[in-house]
Motif scaffolding. Sequence first.
Motif: not given
Length: 432
Positions: A118-122
């Motif tokens: 996965r790629a997440y953005l915070l």
Amino acid sequence: MRRIVATGASDVGRVRKGNEDALLLRDSVFAVADGMGGHLAGEVASSAALEPIKQLDGQVFGDPQAAGTALRDAVVAANATVSKMAEDNPSYRGMGTTLTAVMLEGRRMHVAHVGDSRAYLLRDGQFSQLTDDHTLVQHLIDEGQITPEEAATHPQRSIITRAIGVSPEVEVDAMSLDLDPGDQVLLCSDGLTGVVSDDDIAGILESEANPDTAIQRLIEHANAAGGPDNITALLLRYEDPNAPSRPRARAADTDEPRTIAISSRDEHDSGDWAGRLGAYGSMRTASPTDRPGDEQPSPQAGRILGRAVAIVIGILIIGGLVFGGGRFLLSRSYFVGLDDTEVAIYQGVDASLGPFNLARVVERTDLLLDDIPVWYHPALEAGRTAADLTDARRIVSTIPLRDEDADDSPTDGADQDTNDGGDQDTNDGDRA
Ligand code: MG
């Protein structure tokens, strides 16, 4: 000066003997790959898949679209490389890998993705999954068959429906977005997300000023939850020391992990920032499966209990299901089986594996069990694997019909060309 701080680590976990994950951390390209296939094949697949991405490091494209296309092409090349290796070498047969890759040009981030890493953005306290999982359970959620909550504990949730290297062709999800100061991007394998909730991951990224420590804490959390799988996490922080302060920006300065200066070209772009502040306004998914309204990634199900146990159960089930101990289930799998007393063509995996509906009827026939000799019933009850829909129709056309006057012997023109009735233990059909 704005800059990217990048750090990452991979850990074998507490159950596996080897680490089939791989990670790439360069100046402008970053990736996580989660290999599978056993007997070192998974390690070969994941590291081979990173090579074409590595080639992009430091390249300047100028045109953002060209950059995005180049990254996507590199993932396609990775697929060609791994599938060729699998084809050429019998011991690599059935190997594959996930691949989630990022390329930065200034503050522009391109993402290309296949599988369930996965790629997440915070951003501004909001933690969003940028990538779709190419998994069986995500497919079932999309079909409305299960809820995200059910998916979180689903025993088959580690089955992936798309991977690098299992077929000569691959569909790649791609997107691009502009990073804002303070943004954190996390790439990770399912060894993290399978056992640590999004809330916990976000909490660590939010609270930990030192990026190396943040990565170590993520890995410790996964291991504390049993560490059933290899754990890989790669963190990109887009720092702007002049921006309204966040504690980690100063800490990162003193800590000096790997840093990358933002190119001057980016400075020229800065006038557009205000206009692009909408969190995902500039993101696009180039996948043919792109669905309108999907720009806002849905938050994953919350904290999950007993997840590690369920994974082990899932692995046991899948181990009996899939050739070579891999975890592929390609969504194009077909079989001929029974819907109550009627012969039907299914897509998916035989539902008799558990209480979950893992397959759906895609075509009905007029054939009833009563019309078919008893000796053939077990093959239908088990389900007969088909390479594709056409093959499934062929199988249907060869199902013997009961002759009222004859005895029930398998000599009445039955389909005798194979003995694989009900054989669900390979995914060869998909690769045929
Ligand atoms: Mg994994």
